[in-house]
Write an enzyme that holds these catalytic residues in place. Sequence first.
Site, PDB file in Angstrom:
ATOM      1  CB  SER A   1      33.452  43.778  43.366  1.00 43.90           C
ATOM      2  OG  SER A   1      32.304  44.376  42.833  1.00 43.90           O
TER       3      SER A   1
ATOM      4  CG  ASP B   1      30.912  44.600  38.505  1.00 43.54           C
ATOM      5  OD1 ASP B   1      30.196  43.694  38.009  1.00 43.54           O
ATOM      6  OD2 ASP B   1      31.104  44.699  39.723  1.00 43.54           O
TER       7      ASP B   1
ATOM      8  CG  ASP C   1      31.578  40.687  41.027  1.00 41.36           C
ATOM      9  OD1 ASP C   1      31.576  41.863  40.632  1.00 41.36           O
ATOM     10  OD2 ASP C   1      30.971  40.316  42.051  1.00 41.36           O
TER      11      ASP C   1
ATOM     12  CG  ASP D   1      28.088  42.217  41.623  1.00 38.79           C
ATOM     13  OD1 ASP D   1      28.812  43.018  40.986  1.00 38.79           O
ATOM     14  OD2 ASP D   1      28.126  42.119  42.870  1.00 38.79           O
TER      15      ASP D   1
END
Length: 573
Positions: free
Chosen positions: A132, A291, A293, A295
């Site tokens: 993430s 960001d 990833d 999401d």
Amino acid sequence: MADWPFDSLRARLDYEPVELRFGTSGRRGEVRHLSQLEVYINALAEIEYLQSLPPGEGGTRRGAPFYIACDLRPSCTRRVAEQGGRGEIVQAVVRAALDAGMRPVNLGRIPTPALAHYALARACGSVMVTGSHIPFDRNGYKLNTARGELLKKDEAPVNERVARVRAALYRQPFDASPFDGRGDFKAGHRELPPESGEARDEYIERYAEFFAGRPLLGMRVLCYQHSAVGRDILVEILERLGARAIAAGRSGTFVPIDTENVQDELVAAIQGMADRAAAEHGPIDAVASTDGDSDRPLLLGIEAGRLLFFGGDLLGMVTAEFLGADAVVVPVSCNDAIDRGSLRPALEPRTRIGSPYVIEGMERARRKGRRAVCGWEANGGFLTGSAITRAGRTLSPLPTRDALLPLLAVLAAARERGCGVAGLFARLPQRRSRAALIRDFPRPASAAMMRRFSPTDERVREAAFDPLSLTGEEGGIVAPSPSAASELGRIREELQRLFTPELGFSPVAGINWIDGVRVLFASGEVAHVRPSGNADELRIYAVADDQARADAIARAGVAEPDGILRRMERMAC
């Protein structure tokens, strides 16, 4: 080591394993500790847990497809010399899926919500390998059931299964184990299954169909690409919807972007990109990014040529209004502007921090009969808990964090209202927020701080002072005992010694302990202190009536060496 047979895998490991733990959402760890053995143990146990569930609870069956994707971190698919040669995490997940009797399908490098959208539409389980927003030297993965994310209620039975799988693999004779002494596969590197692009295409079509036509025609949007896995998808969908998408800042090395901790240095760097883009292409309407990833959204408006950062919780408010939501669920860390605006009648009880808690809140709202249900986090990740219809077009539910929906909704809302992005946010109640953090903050120290400034009576979730009143779970009243009143008086007095008038603070009017220590001051300002669930970090969330004051609170919190958080740490020792 004496407990393990001398010829067992565990006895032959030449390192001390560090076990993967659940974070706020998914499992995270330092890459140097992520042996293929450790990833395999956890992934195999979680897939076996899915196989134990009935279909109505997100269960899957042996032989079914199992979808796997990843972000752009090098350790996802190859070994990283700087991290002790660890990596090839996706390969370990694929092997776990095969050994669990599943049919692993490689969806490639796509956003976490794109993977979830594709797998949930087929009622299948999935794993996203991603760290993430956390730094380059960390990674992890997030498993989804056939109905959505693992929830907090799943963690205890999953961990029990992990312990059983770990014990069985550790006791296996070393000669029969597929793992070597480093915890790597003895067979060495394995190629991944052929990559399918279907999930990427379906994710783009999801929004091309909902935002039909060319609603962003005439807008110029700078796309700060860095190393976000959805960087090209963002450009493609913006152009499909009529905007001029200008790509900038693409990076070949991983750049950790934390949308809750946007630093002035990052805004200054993007400002330079925006200035150059404006000189070449004409005035820019907004800057959009995500960001790692993809999401969590990052959006900056422009006013008189200067970039203005708007926190993810404000993006959530604009998006919910655009979608016509009749139920919204947010965690306690979100900006309290929502309590003062048009969404107040739709606001459900605030939750703890983390998408699993928001999802549980959305499910409760659905059970109450709400029809257009959504939620978001302070980082801007937006979740839809029901189908949502607008202008005759229906968006299917996607109960996981998504960056694309809030970015597109805010831009479309600005276009519909005939104002700039900054003007759109100016219409919200004027409450501004800022988050900041201290990295490499030991978790035991964070835990000691939380204990020091929290009541021993775990029933108490909130206290208001002058006069003292206590609130418990779901708003129930808790009668204060003399000892509880004394303890809360001590906590309040110590907090007032930290958040002082010299720093601009008024007296402490209330404290909330739903997740961390959230302090409400008589002025209406908020300072919320909470350890990260994903890394050794301590965060402070500040809310005030203007951005400068929110920024000042956050700076005072993380100042070194004698800021508020460091003084709290010393007081708790």
